[in-house]
Design an enzyme around this catalytic site. Structure first.
Site, PDB file in Angstrom:
ATOM      1  CB  CYS A  34      -0.928  -0.011   1.216  1.00 10.94           C
ATOM      2  SG  CYS A  34      -1.977   1.437   1.331  1.00 10.94           S
ATOM      3  CB  CYS A  62      -2.975  -0.845   4.730  1.00  9.46           C
ATOM      4  SG  CYS A  62      -2.658   0.695   3.886  1.00  9.46           S
TER       5      CYS A  62
END
Length: 370
Positions: A100, A198
């Protein structure tokens, strides 16, 4: 100090809020962006994005900066979540935060910020960036707060990304960040840190994963081949896991195992060919220990791998640096040898290399050996 137009990723949390405040105090032109990167569960009790945006907007109002709401959900699903699922389906345990950061926060977000005329971006990560005066290369350093250092998650950043990035709270301890937030009256000064996947949030992980991955129950065997129970699907387990095995009442009698009647069970192997979960009793069982790992998909911050020789590495977040030897590092693959056995080194996780406080880069653990 050179003044820049800086776009700050405002998450709604206290770290990014103090980041924006510090940059404005330094005289930079600061603009906030809130990234929405997950929308499959907008009405779920576990989705906090609405509240997070309200918190980010309140912070922007107190600091006196503009804030923009940007949706990167499509990019996140394509570049991060799809790979996350592929890894789990292959029996590995991925780290979505690493991907991410590389693909969303420091690529999609960075690109968007540059289109807005930004010269720099900033986030609330506990890490530091410096330019080496001898080489001219940008280096990623550990955050000064050892309990919050996030360089492990940032090891895939490259020279172009680091050259555009600021990490103001990397020079602070978390207690200082919260004190600053309280002193200037930020509404989220006491907001707890997020701990979920995330951008997906804090939710029952097995239940969440079950929606996306087909699972096939199978046997749980110990190191002697004795059947202890059944697992619900190999994807739902990770090496070293102790909780949630459903075999807590199965205890081996006798001192010959060297573990005792009530020693806990740990996941030691996932055998995909036979859909078998292998567990062992005792934290120091040989199946849980390894001296060597092979990694792939490597990314090096300097643009090239380190030379063979002495180094240090982490094989999981918050782990103390472990002394190791780089046996070979060519292209996107490398191998590490550890003089002291490492516990539950897990394929799919990241092996990240360090030279003191400098993060060199790392790769995805592909295989381990005893």
């Amino acid at each position: 100090m050179t003044k820049h137009r800086v776009v700050v990723g405002l998450s709604g949390g206290v770290d990014s809020a103090v980041t924006a405040h510090l940059l404005k105090q330094q005289g930079h032109e600061v603009v906030g962006i809130f990234m929405k990167n997950w929308e499959d569960d907008d009405d779920s009790e576990f989705c906090s994005s609405r509240q997070d945006f309200l918190d980010a907007a309140s912070v922007a109002d107190v600091i006196g900066i503009e804030i923009e709401h940007v949706n990167f959900a499509a990019e996140y699903k394509d570049r991060v979540f799809a790979e996350f699922l592929r890894e789990y389906q292959a029996g590995r345990t991925p780290n979505p935060d690493v991907l991410c950061n590389a693909e969303i926060k420091f690529k999609a977000f960075l690109d968007h910020a540059m289109r807005l005329g930004a010269e720099k971006i900033a986030t609330g990560h506990y890490a530091r960036v410096r330019q080496n005066p001898a080489t001219g290369l940008f280096e990623l350093l550990k955050g000064l707060d050892p309990s919050k250092d996030q360089s492990y998650f940032l090891h895939r950043l490259n020279q172009a990304q680091l050259s555009k990035t600021l990490f103001p709270v990397g020079d602070l301890h978390k207690t200082e960040v919260r004190r600053i937030a309280a002193d200037i009256g930020l509404p989220n000064a006491k907001k707890k840190d997020s701990t979920g996947i995330c951008f997906i949030g804090e939710r029952p992980f097995r239940e969440f994963l079950n929606r996306y991955i087909q699972h096939a129950p199978g046997p749980i065997l110990d190191d002697r081949g004795r059947k202890l129970g059944r697992h619900v699907g190999l994807s739902f387990y990770t090496l070293g896991q102790r909780q949630g095995l459903g075999i807590g009442g199965v205890k081996e009698k006798g001192a010959q195992r060297g573990a005792g009647d009530h020693a806990p069970w740990f996941v030691a192997r996932k055998e995909l060919e036979t859909n078998t979960l292998r567990v062992v009793q005792g934290h120091e069982h040989p199946w849980l220990l390894s001296h060597r790992l092979d990694a792939q998909d490597a990314s090096w911050i300097a643009g090239h791998p380190p030379a063979a020789g002495a180094c240090a590495a982490k094989t999981r977040y918050r782990q103390q640096d472990a002394a190791c030897t780089v046996l070979a590092a060519q292209g996107d693959a490398f191998s590490l040898q550890f003089p002291e056995a490492q516990w539950a080194v897990t394929p799919g996780q990241s092996a990240v290399l360090y030279d003191g406080e400098v993060c060199l880069g790392g790769g995805v653990i592909a295989a381990v050996n005893g």
